[in-house]
Scaffold this active site. Sequence first.
Site, PDB file in Angstrom:
ATOM      1  N   VAL A  17       0.843  -1.189   0.000  1.00  0.00           N
ATOM      2  CA  VAL A  17       0.000   0.000   0.000  1.00  0.00           C
ATOM      3  C   VAL A  17       0.880   1.241   0.000  1.00  0.00           C
ATOM      4  O   VAL A  17       1.820   1.349   0.787  1.00  0.00           O
ATOM      5  CB  VAL A  17      -0.913   0.031   1.252  1.00  0.00           C
ATOM      6  CG1 VAL A  17      -1.809   1.257   1.243  1.00  0.00           C
ATOM      7  CG2 VAL A  17      -1.737  -1.248   1.366  1.00  0.00           C
ATOM      8  N   CYS A  18       0.563   2.166  -0.903  1.00  0.00           N
ATOM      9  CA  CYS A  18       1.242   3.465  -0.892  1.00  0.00           C
ATOM     10  C   CYS A  18       0.207   4.540  -1.226  1.00  0.00           C
ATOM     11  O   CYS A  18      -0.987   4.252  -1.304  1.00  0.00           O
ATOM     12  CB  CYS A  18       2.438   3.495  -1.840  1.00  0.00           C
ATOM     13  SG  CYS A  18       2.045   3.409  -3.578  1.00  0.00           S
ATOM     14  N   VAL A  19       0.640   5.749  -1.392  1.00  0.00           N
ATOM     15  CA  VAL A  19      -0.296   6.853  -1.597  1.00  0.00           C
ATOM     16  C   VAL A  19      -1.139   6.644  -2.850  1.00  0.00           C
ATOM     17  O   VAL A  19      -2.359   6.697  -2.813  1.00  0.00           O
ATOM     18  CB  VAL A  19       0.436   8.217  -1.644  1.00  0.00           C
ATOM     19  CG1 VAL A  19      -0.535   9.337  -1.975  1.00  0.00           C
ATOM     20  CG2 VAL A  19       1.122   8.493  -0.314  1.00  0.00           C
TER      21      VAL A  19
END
Length: 113
Positions: A17-19
């Site tokens: 998960v990232c931005v």
Amino acid sequence: MKEICKGVFSLKNIVLVCVAGMSTSLLVTKMQKAAQEQNIEADIYAIAESEVDKVVTSKKVDVLLLGPQVRYLKGTYEAKYRHLNIPVETINMTDYGMMKGENVLKQALQLIG
């Protein structure tokens, strides 16, 4: 005995998960390569933090690994998905920055157990 072996060799679903889901794409590629070299069956993919709820409710997720830029969400995800027994952890900042896919894969597999 058959059930034990089935669990050991089952497909691992690893979600990064990232931005926006983009900065982890190279890391995903390196993790996939490491998994292939080690004969580990794994579905490894990156998503934006805005997609986590949708993915967790629609797919089997064995572990959520958070990019350092979204580490502040760790407590939220742990509480939200506790009932699903999904481990949530932040990717080591050095491994993330150096795109060390093998190390991040190892971290994910240790969390899955």
